[in-house]
Write a protein that holds these residues in place. Structure first.
Motif, PDB file in Angstrom:
ATOM      1  N   ARG A  67       8.727  10.271  -0.164  1.00 29.42           N
ATOM      2  CA  ARG A  67       8.049   9.360  -1.112  1.00 29.42           C
ATOM      3  C   ARG A  67       6.768   8.705  -0.270  1.00 29.42           C
ATOM      4  O   ARG A  67       5.702   8.570  -1.041  1.00 29.42           O
ATOM      5  N   THR A  68       6.842   8.555   0.953  1.00 28.12           N
ATOM      6  CA  THR A  68       5.643   8.082   1.532  1.00 28.12           C
ATOM      7  C   THR A  68       4.853   8.830   2.798  1.00 28.12           C
ATOM      8  O   THR A  68       4.047   8.119   3.370  1.00 28.12           O
ATOM      9  N   THR A  97      -1.943   3.024   7.327  1.00 27.02           N
ATOM     10  CA  THR A  97      -1.837   1.503   7.405  1.00 27.02           C
ATOM     11  C   THR A  97      -0.526   1.196   6.644  1.00 27.02           C
ATOM     12  O   THR A  97       0.013   0.245   6.676  1.00 27.02           O
ATOM     13  N   SER A  98       0.151   2.241   5.676  1.00 24.54           N
ATOM     14  CA  SER A  98       1.413   1.635   4.766  1.00 24.54           C
ATOM     15  C   SER A  98       2.561   2.157   5.792  1.00 24.54           C
ATOM     16  O   SER A  98       3.525   1.807   5.195  1.00 24.54           O
ATOM     17  N   VAL A  99       2.349   2.976   6.740  1.00 31.19           N
ATOM     18  CA  VAL A  99       3.658   3.334   7.376  1.00 31.19           C
ATOM     19  C   VAL A  99       3.517   3.209   8.913  1.00 31.19           C
ATOM     20  O   VAL A  99       4.111   3.839   9.913  1.00 31.19           O
ATOM     21  N   ASN A 100       2.476   2.951   9.471  1.00 34.72           N
ATOM     22  CA  ASN A 100       2.097   2.903  10.810  1.00 34.72           C
ATOM     23  C   ASN A 100       2.793   1.615  11.609  1.00 34.72           C
ATOM     24  O   ASN A 100       3.715   0.819  11.042  1.00 34.72           O
ATOM     25  N   GLY A 101       2.482   1.427  12.711  1.00 31.15           N
ATOM     26  CA  GLY A 101       3.012   0.333  13.755  1.00 31.15           C
ATOM     27  C   GLY A 101       2.577  -0.858  13.476  1.00 31.15           C
ATOM     28  O   GLY A 101       3.156  -1.843  14.241  1.00 31.15           O
ATOM     29  N   MET A 102       1.457  -1.034  12.936  1.00 34.18           N
ATOM     30  CA  MET A 102       0.910  -2.369  12.216  1.00 34.18           C
ATOM     31  C   MET A 102       0.053  -2.994  13.529  1.00 34.18           C
ATOM     32  O   MET A 102      -0.413  -4.159  13.402  1.00 34.18           O
ATOM     33  N   ILE A 103       0.004  -2.407  14.669  1.00 32.70           N
ATOM     34  CA  ILE A 103      -0.779  -2.941  15.864  1.00 32.70           C
ATOM     35  C   ILE A 103      -2.248  -2.993  15.749  1.00 32.70           C
ATOM     36  O   ILE A 103      -2.807  -2.199  15.099  1.00 32.70           O
ATOM     37  N   TYR A 104      -2.728  -4.407  16.018  1.00 33.57           N
ATOM     38  CA  TYR A 104      -4.012  -4.629  15.571  1.00 33.57           C
ATOM     39  C   TYR A 104      -4.714  -4.382  16.911  1.00 33.57           C
ATOM     40  O   TYR A 104      -4.462  -4.989  17.908  1.00 33.57           O
ATOM     41  N   MET A 105      -5.476  -3.316  17.285  1.00 33.49           N
ATOM     42  CA  MET A 105      -6.161  -2.901  18.459  1.00 33.49           C
ATOM     43  C   MET A 105      -7.533  -2.257  18.090  1.00 33.49           C
ATOM     44  O   MET A 105      -7.591  -1.300  17.372  1.00 33.49           O
ATOM     45  N   ARG A 106      -8.684  -2.945  19.001  1.00 33.01           N
ATOM     46  CA  ARG A 106      -9.999  -2.422  18.940  1.00 33.01           C
ATOM     47  C   ARG A 106     -10.302  -1.294  19.731  1.00 33.01           C
ATOM     48  O   ARG A 106     -11.291  -0.309  19.416  1.00 33.01           O
TER      49      ARG A 106
END
Length: 539
Positions: A67-68, A97-106
């Protein structure tokens, strides 16, 4: 191909965007800010309104879920002892961005300065930093390196683990100092990752950028729309042919087609359109419309080495996750407070350091997790343990991603070519040895860490390389397959226009000439922000 019937798409569009993933949602928002512009956004996947997308720990149930996830795999990799890896790609609005680790990194300032030094004027750190800031909504508010009020939410994590704090203290004994901010251009040090969440719920680009834009009458979004090929009229890309609900359709773009299908699917769509390496296209039975040899080449990815340590006297996720009472407690804590293990990103604590002190900037990234398995996707161990994953941020190994025939529903052949250079193998060995040293720190003595993977008996370099081939896995950061550059072989120019065909730009991770020194989602948001500005100035 099946004959195309003209769809009822209420006329032509200024822009047709292929892919409503990380970049496509940003483009749709920014371009439709101009009410005179009409935009069509095509997404092959479905809605992101699925509970496991919203609950942060749900990434465990999104990866490998048809599904994802597009359920891709690499080809067998020689550097991984013949193993093929699962290669998750988001199959819903918001893409990865709907399935990843959500880490904010530039990433590091030096990454983007390197792009500029390669001839990509306008892509240095000072050029791209304003675009990171433009969309940011940082929990700390406005400051020297962050801002509040944007579409891209950045939050602190809503749980903590004593064992991870001890790893941070242990790393300090070896010169890895705590760092308050990984995103000021220099990420050397240790700290707890900031995440793309909102009050304990995943925040993807569909929520941040697409939902607000859907209120505008000049945006149309079609899900379940599978792009078959780009329409080429002479030397211009003028539209897109796609399938949806059993029908075949043609969408025309009067200004540009914006290909934002990602580092895996953007080269696939180009090749199926007859654009790419002529030898590969002919071998696959695809007529050559425009030769561009480097499409699908230059694939780069971060390969993480998962070292695992059993611990004592420590709380980790393994114990509650293996009991019904523990699972019920975690579910209740999340339902009532949006806190606890269900709110956690895959990795809470990170470190950036050097495999060699002579290096100017860190080349290693650690993702440290209060959980462990034999391999990703397996049940958690029944005993308390942690995973100390480490990856080479700037691998020399490059691979390819190409179609293997004219079948539009067949996944491409993904060959990352991991550990194919002597330098990458050397860094991998140094990384494991460094992780082992950190785990001998005095600050960790009370937890008595005991190495399970790769195991203390694996000691000489050759044995370590063999073991690394057995346990290493992708960290899901493919980039570079439609690289930006100023040389004749570059796929796109620094303004992201396709080299050799008018009416086409590529806007996603595939344009990165070199992989960034960190997680890749937010750099793709930045790329889309910058691309939208360039497109609007042109229009």
């Amino acid at each position: 191909m099946t004959p195309v019937s003209e769809p009822v798409l209420d006329g032509d569009y200024d822009y047709v965007i292929v892919g409503a993933g990380t970049a496509g949602c940003v483009l749709a928002n920014r371009l439709t800010e101009d009410p005179s512009v009409r935009v069509l956004l095509l997404e092959a996947g479905g809605s992101d309104r699925y509970h496991w997308v919203q609950i942060p720990v749900g990434y465990l149930y999104c990866i490998g879920n048809p599904r994802t996830d597009w359920l891709m795999k690499t080809e067998p990799e020689a550097g991984l002892n013949g193993r093929a890896l699962v290669y998750p790609r988001g199959k819903v609005l918001g893409g990865c961005t709907s399935v990843n680790g959500m880490i904010y990194m530039r990433g590091q300032a030096a990454d983007y300065d390197r792009w500029r030094q390669m001839g990509n004027i306008g892509w240095g750190w000072d050029d791209v930093r304003p675009y990171f800031l433009k969309s940011e909504d940082h929990h700390g508010g406005d400051g020297p390196h962050h801002r509040a009020g944007g579409e891209w939410k950045v939050s602190r994590q809503r749980l903590s683990w004593d064992i991870l704090k001890a790893v941070q203290e242990g790393a300090r004994e070896f010169g890895i100092e705590p760092r308050p901010d990984f995103n000021d251009g220099d990420n050397e040090g240790s700290g707890f990752f900031e995440v793309n969440q909102d009050k304990g719920v995943r925040w993807n680009t569909a929520k941040g950028f697409l939902r607000p834009a859907l209120k505008r009458p000049n945006l149309r979004v079609l899900t379940g729309a599978h792009t078959d090929e780009l329409v080429i009229d002479g030397n211009r890309v003028s539209g897109v042919r796609f399938r949806r609900r059993g029908g075949h359709f043609l969408a025309r773009a009067t200004s540009e087609v914006l290909l934002a299908a990602g580092a895996i699917n953007s080269p696939k769509i180009l090749e199926l359109s007859g654009i790419g390496n002529a030898d590969i296209l002919r071998e696959c039975g695809i007529a050559v419309r425009h030769e561009k040899p480097d499409i699908g080449a230059n694939l780069q990815d971060h390969l993480q080495i998962r070292t695992v340590y059993r611990v004592e006297n420590a709380k980790t996720l393994n114990t509650p996750a293996n009991s019904l009472v523990g699972k019920m407690g975690m579910a209740l804590e999340y339902a009532l407070f949006r806190r606890g293990p269900l709110s956690m990103a895959p990795s809470q604590f990170g470190m950036f350091t050097k495999s060699d002190p002579a290096l100017e900037t860190p080349d290693l990234e650690y993702h440290v997790q209060p959980l462990s398995t034999d391999r990703l996707g397996d049940p958690l161990h029944s005993f308390p343990a942690i995973t100390v994953s480490v990856c080479n941020l700037r691998p020399e190994s490059t691979g390819t991603c190409h179609v293997s025939g004219p079948d539009r529903d067949r996944p491409p052949a993904i060959r990352p070519n991991y550990l194919s250079t002597e330098a990458d193998r050397r860094v991998a060995v140094l990384a494991v040895r460094q992780a082992r040293r950190i785990m001998t720190a005095k600050a960790l003595a009370q937890y008595r860490p005991d190495e399970i993977l790769p195991g203390p008996s694996v000691e000489n370099d050759d044995d370590l390389i063999q073991a690394i081939g057995d346990i290493a896995t992708t960290i899901f950061h493919p980039v570079g397959t439609c690289r930006m550059g100023v040389d004749a072989r570059a796929v796109v120019a620094p303004d992201l226009r396709f080299n050799g065909l008018d009416g086409l730009r590529i806007v996603d991770a595939s344009i990165m000439p070199k992989i960034v020194s960190g997680n890749t989602a937010s750099p793709v948001v930045m790329i889309a922000e910058k691309a939208a500005d360039m497109i609007r100035r042109n229009h």
